[in-house]
Enzyme design. Structure first.
Site, PDB file in Angstrom:
ATOM      1  N   ALA A   1      -3.433   1.359  12.781  1.00 18.57           N
ATOM      2  CA  ALA A   1      -4.864   1.329  12.468  1.00 18.57           C
ATOM      3  C   ALA A   1      -5.592   0.184  13.161  1.00 18.57           C
ATOM      4  O   ALA A   1      -6.815   0.191  13.242  1.00 18.57           O
ATOM      5  CB  ALA A   1      -5.075   1.238  10.968  1.00 18.57           C
TER       6      ALA A   1
ATOM      7  N   LYS B   1       0.824  -1.219   0.000  1.00 17.72           N
ATOM      8  CA  LYS B   1       0.000   0.000   0.000  1.00 17.72           C
ATOM      9  C   LYS B   1       0.854   1.263   0.000  1.00 17.72           C
ATOM     10  O   LYS B   1       0.637   2.168  -0.811  1.00 17.72           O
ATOM     11  CB  LYS B   1      -0.929  -0.018   1.213  1.00 17.72           C
ATOM     12  CG  LYS B   1      -1.841   1.196   1.311  1.00 17.72           C
ATOM     13  CD  LYS B   1      -2.856   1.041   2.423  1.00 17.72           C
ATOM     14  CE  LYS B   1      -2.254   1.196   3.802  1.00 17.72           C
ATOM     15  NZ  LYS B   1      -1.920   0.007   4.526  1.00 17.72           N
TER      16      LYS B   1
ATOM     17  N   LYS C   1       7.126  -6.604  10.471  1.00 18.67           N
ATOM     18  CA  LYS C   1       6.561  -5.939   9.307  1.00 18.67           C
ATOM     19  C   LYS C   1       7.609  -5.222   8.469  1.00 18.67           C
ATOM     20  O   LYS C   1       7.449  -5.032   7.271  1.00 18.67           O
ATOM     21  CB  LYS C   1       5.497  -4.934   9.771  1.00 18.67           C
ATOM     22  CG  LYS C   1       4.750  -4.244   8.635  1.00 18.67           C
ATOM     23  CD  LYS C   1       3.625  -3.388   9.195  1.00 18.67           C
ATOM     24  CE  LYS C   1       2.877  -2.671   8.089  1.00 18.67           C
ATOM     25  NZ  LYS C   1       3.657  -1.624   7.445  1.00 18.67           N
TER      26      LYS C   1
ATOM     27  N   PHE D   1      -3.385  -0.532   7.314  1.00 14.45           N
ATOM     28  CA  PHE D   1      -3.988  -1.852   7.132  1.00 14.45           C
ATOM     29  C   PHE D   1      -5.107  -1.797   6.083  1.00 14.45           C
ATOM     30  O   PHE D   1      -5.076  -0.988   5.168  1.00 14.45           O
ATOM     31  CB  PHE D   1      -4.448  -2.434   8.473  1.00 14.45           C
ATOM     32  CG  PHE D   1      -3.297  -2.748   9.399  1.00 14.45           C
ATOM     33  CD1 PHE D   1      -2.261  -3.566   8.996  1.00 14.45           C
ATOM     34  CD2 PHE D   1      -3.231  -2.195  10.676  1.00 14.45           C
ATOM     35  CE1 PHE D   1      -1.188  -3.854   9.837  1.00 14.45           C
ATOM     36  CE2 PHE D   1      -2.165  -2.474  11.520  1.00 14.45           C
ATOM     37  CZ  PHE D   1      -1.149  -3.303  11.096  1.00 14.45           C
TER      38      PHE D   1
ATOM     39  N   TRP E   1       7.063  -0.699  -7.707  1.00 14.88           N
ATOM     40  CA  TRP E   1       8.205  -1.250  -6.968  1.00 14.88           C
ATOM     41  C   TRP E   1       9.367  -1.498  -7.920  1.00 14.88           C
ATOM     42  O   TRP E   1      10.511  -1.196  -7.610  1.00 14.88           O
ATOM     43  CB  TRP E   1       7.791  -2.559  -6.277  1.00 14.88           C
ATOM     44  CG  TRP E   1       8.845  -3.133  -5.386  1.00 14.88           C
ATOM     45  CD1 TRP E   1       9.063  -2.850  -4.073  1.00 14.88           C
ATOM     46  CD2 TRP E   1       9.860  -4.084  -5.765  1.00 14.88           C
ATOM     47  NE1 TRP E   1      10.140  -3.564  -3.597  1.00 14.88           N
ATOM     48  CE2 TRP E   1      10.655  -4.324  -4.616  1.00 14.88           C
ATOM     49  CE3 TRP E   1      10.178  -4.741  -6.957  1.00 14.88           C
ATOM     50  CZ2 TRP E   1      11.739  -5.204  -4.626  1.00 14.88           C
ATOM     51  CZ3 TRP E   1      11.244  -5.618  -6.960  1.00 14.88           C
ATOM     52  CH2 TRP E   1      12.011  -5.844  -5.808  1.00 14.88           C
TER      53      TRP E   1
ATOM     54  N   ARG F   1       2.332   8.383   7.204  1.00 15.54           N
ATOM     55  CA  ARG F   1       2.721   8.179   8.603  1.00 15.54           C
ATOM     56  C   ARG F   1       4.216   7.903   8.723  1.00 15.54           C
ATOM     57  O   ARG F   1       4.854   7.442   7.780  1.00 15.54           O
ATOM     58  CB  ARG F   1       1.947   7.011   9.205  1.00 15.54           C
ATOM     59  CG  ARG F   1       0.452   7.256   9.334  1.00 15.54           C
ATOM     60  CD  ARG F   1      -0.277   6.001   9.740  1.00 15.54           C
ATOM     61  NE  ARG F   1      -0.086   4.948   8.759  1.00 15.54           N
ATOM     62  CZ  ARG F   1      -0.244   3.651   9.001  1.00 15.54           C
ATOM     63  NH1 ARG F   1      -0.582   3.241  10.212  1.00 15.54           N
ATOM     64  NH2 ARG F   1      -0.058   2.760   8.063  1.00 15.54           N
TER      65      ARG F   1
ATOM     66  N   PHE G   1       3.131  -8.741  -9.363  1.00 18.36           N
ATOM     67  CA  PHE G   1       4.278  -9.611  -9.081  1.00 18.36           C
ATOM     68  C   PHE G   1       4.588 -10.426 -10.341  1.00 18.36           C
ATOM     69  O   PHE G   1       3.681 -10.721 -11.136  1.00 18.36           O
ATOM     70  CB  PHE G   1       3.962 -10.552  -7.915  1.00 18.36           C
ATOM     71  CG  PHE G   1       4.064  -9.909  -6.561  1.00 18.36           C
ATOM     72  CD1 PHE G   1       5.164 -10.118  -5.747  1.00 18.36           C
ATOM     73  CD2 PHE G   1       3.053  -9.066  -6.102  1.00 18.36           C
ATOM     74  CE1 PHE G   1       5.258  -9.525  -4.498  1.00 18.36           C
ATOM     75  CE2 PHE G   1       3.136  -8.471  -4.855  1.00 18.36           C
ATOM     76  CZ  PHE G   1       4.243  -8.693  -4.055  1.00 18.36           C
TER      77      PHE G   1
ATOM     78  N   THR H   1       4.026   1.577  -0.804  1.00 19.54           N
ATOM     79  CA  THR H   1       4.792   1.617  -2.054  1.00 19.54           C
ATOM     80  C   THR H   1       3.925   2.136  -3.198  1.00 19.54           C
ATOM     81  O   THR H   1       4.358   2.973  -4.001  1.00 19.54           O
ATOM     82  CB  THR H   1       5.326   0.211  -2.381  1.00 19.54           C
ATOM     83  OG1 THR H   1       6.147  -0.244  -1.297  1.00 19.54           O
ATOM     84  CG2 THR H   1       6.137   0.212  -3.663  1.00 19.54           C
TER      85      THR H   1
END
Length: 556
Positions: free
Chosen positions: A273, A71, A105, A301, A409, A94, A381, A73
């Site tokens: 969150a 998210k 994470k 999230f 990415w 954030r 991906f 990225t």
């Protein structure tokens, strides 16, 4: 392929003063933290109040899985793509907590060629905001215990202290503690405990405040304990308001950094969150709106947590009007929601994908309930097959939602052009009529039930005796008209982490309700959610190191 930290280390950054000029900020508006980081002065923020507002776009996601959604990225890459298309786009996001950074994470500065730099600084101590929040929170705890030790003039019931100490690390051993041991001179013994800093109400008020004065007023109202006759004791009652605000005088100022291609990003505030309201600061978001034609922000999230709280708490309080939502998903994560093990995600599995698509469908439906148009971003991906992508596209078309493949990415701005163009088309041709999900004059029970039924898809709510007693208390205290912040597992639409996809036939159990009077909401604790995470069997920290030249390895 280079790792995220290697890509960041190889990046050539511009002096932050040059980045600031791109959105009309000069050196007098900045408070420099070295060459590549700066805070925006409060005077500069006031000066920008009359600027025209840009369009606000929220980036959210499906429920996360170990397969990852990307998210942050996607948000960064989208802004990079908008800027490449000649639009003035500014990100507000954030700042990372050290807890998940050293836990499981990883960092929160994006990834690959869609990153915010200096990545190592952002993921570590940055400009010290979270340390300031930790100090302010723990000063309140110290002054509270000192008041009790010094004769307890406020008649505080030590069994009804609701203010916990905090530390910005995952440390399960601190969840439940006893303080004040060691004899009379060392305080009054009582049960205590620690939350992670990002769950502190101090973090919440910093992120929702619109000015230093507003921050002080919010700090004063925070409830820390109750008296023997059941009356709330506030930060103002223990005479800590001024000192707390003083500790936060610099932390309240938004931080300015840059993307890999030198576009401005505000990184400020970091509530989780799943246990807090999950959004960056109102001040940073408003700065992005005043300085950019497009302000891109995120909420933590899945959309059942961060987006719901962004729309029902942050936007309502701050008077924000989001005009579009980007919902990030991956084929891999949707297959996990359809029952595929992580080790088998590279194998094409249309049946599992079809089974997992319910999760995405629910989030699309939920955003529509706020009358905001959305677009789905598929974070691509190499293992995604054409058949899987086609199935995903057909699903979204049936729901009337556009889909774009995102490869930010791998390719940075170039990988986000399709998404940026589809977003621009939505902003140009579709109108948003944002409104919150529920009215504040509803009862506490009805507000929680509305969230559970409408957003989670549950059948109803079970309130424990403790939660019912708290509701009665808050009704008597005049807190019933506050919005609700549900603390819930991020992995499922339900309150049970193992229920993946789009579960039905469940009820959500509310075990406790905690007042955040300064932040302006009530926190409803569901399931087995905890406000102090623990470390996994193999923490990310074990792979981290630094050499004699100062080069960091192992940081995500």
């Amino acid at each position: 392929m280079l790792t995220d930290v290697e890509i960041a280390q190889n990046a050539t950054m511009e002096p932050i003063s040059q980045v600031a000029k791109k959105v009309g900020l000069n050196e007098d508006d900045l408070e420099l933290y070295g060459k590549y980081k700066a805070k925006i002065s409060l005077d500069a923020i006031k000066k920008l109040e009359n600027n025209k507002d840009g369009k606000l776009v929220l980036v959210t996601a499906i429920n996360p899985t170990p397969a990852g959604e990307g998210k942050t990225t996607t948000m960064i890459g989208l802004s990079q793509a908008l800027n490449k298309l000649g639009k003035k786009s500014v990100v507000a996001m954030r700042e990372p907590s050290l807890g998940p950074c050293f836990g499981i994470k990883g960092g929160a500065a994006g990834g690959g060629y869609a990153q915010v730099v200096p990545m190592e600084d952002i993921n570590l101590h940055f400009t010290g905001d979270i340390h300031a929040i930790t100090a302010a929170n723990n000063l309140i705890a110290a002054m509270l215990d000192n008041s009790i030790h010094q004769g307890n003039p406020l008649n505080i019931d030590t069994r009804q202290i609701v203010w916990k100490r905090v530390v910005d690390l995952n440390d399960r051993a601190l969840r439940h503690t006893v303080c004040g041991l060691g004899g009379k001179v060392n305080g009054v013994p009582r049960e205590d405990g620690f939350d992670i800093t990002v769950a502190s109400e101090v973090m919440a008020i910093l992120c929702l405040a619109t000015s230093l004065t507003d921050l002080k007023q919010r700090a004063a109202k925070m409830i820390v304990a109750y008296t023997y006759d059941g009356k709330p004791v506030t930060v103002d009652d223990i005479q800590a308001t001024g000192a707390v605000t003083l500790l936060l005088k610099d932390a309240i100022k938004p931080n300015l950094v840059q993307t890999l291609d030198h576009n401005p990003v505000f990184v400020h505030g970091g509530p989780f969150a799943n246990i807090a309201h999950g959004c960056n600061s109102v001040m940073a978001t408003k700065l992005a709106i005043k300085l950019g034609d497009y302000a891109i922000t995120e909420a933590g999230f899945g959309a059942d947590l961060g987006a719901e709280k962004f729309l029902d708490i942050k936007c309502r309080q701050a008077g924000l009007n989001p005009e579009a939502v980007v919902i990030v998903a991956t084929v891999r994560a949707l297959k996990m929601h359809g029952g595929v093990a992580k080790k088998d995600l590279a194998i094409e599995n249309l049946e599992a994908l079809k089974a997992g698509l319910g999760n995405l469908e629910k989030h699309i439906e939920n955003i529509a309930k706020f009358d905001i148009p959305s677009v789905v971003a598929i974070n691509a991906f190499p293992t995604d097959t054409e058949a899987e992508l086609q199935l995903l596209n057909e699903c979204c078309q049936k729901l009337g939602v556009e889909v774009a493949i995102s490869k930010v990415w791998e390719k940075g701005a170039d990988g986000g052009i399709e998404l940026a163009e589809k977003l621009l088309d939505i902003l140009e041709n579709e109108e948003a009529h944002y409104h919150p999900l529920y009215n504040l004059d509803m009862s506490i029970e009805d507000k929680i039930e509305t969230i559970v039924k409408e957003i989670y898809g549950g059948d109803g709510v079970e309130f424990t005796k403790k939660a019912k007693n708290k509701i009665k208390k808050y009704n008597e205290q005049g807190l019933a008209d506050l919005p609700i912040c549900v603390a819930k597992t991020q992995y499922s639409l339900s309150d049970q982490a193992s229920l993946l996809g789009r579960p039905t036939g469940f009820t959500v159990k509310i075990n406790d309700i905690i007042p955040s009077a300064g932040a302006g909401f009530l926190v409803a604790i569901s399931g087995d959610i905890m406000r102090m995470p623990g470390l996994p069997k193999k923490p990310a920290a074990v792979n981290m190191d630094i050499d004699e030249d100062g080069k960091i390895i192992g940081l995500f």
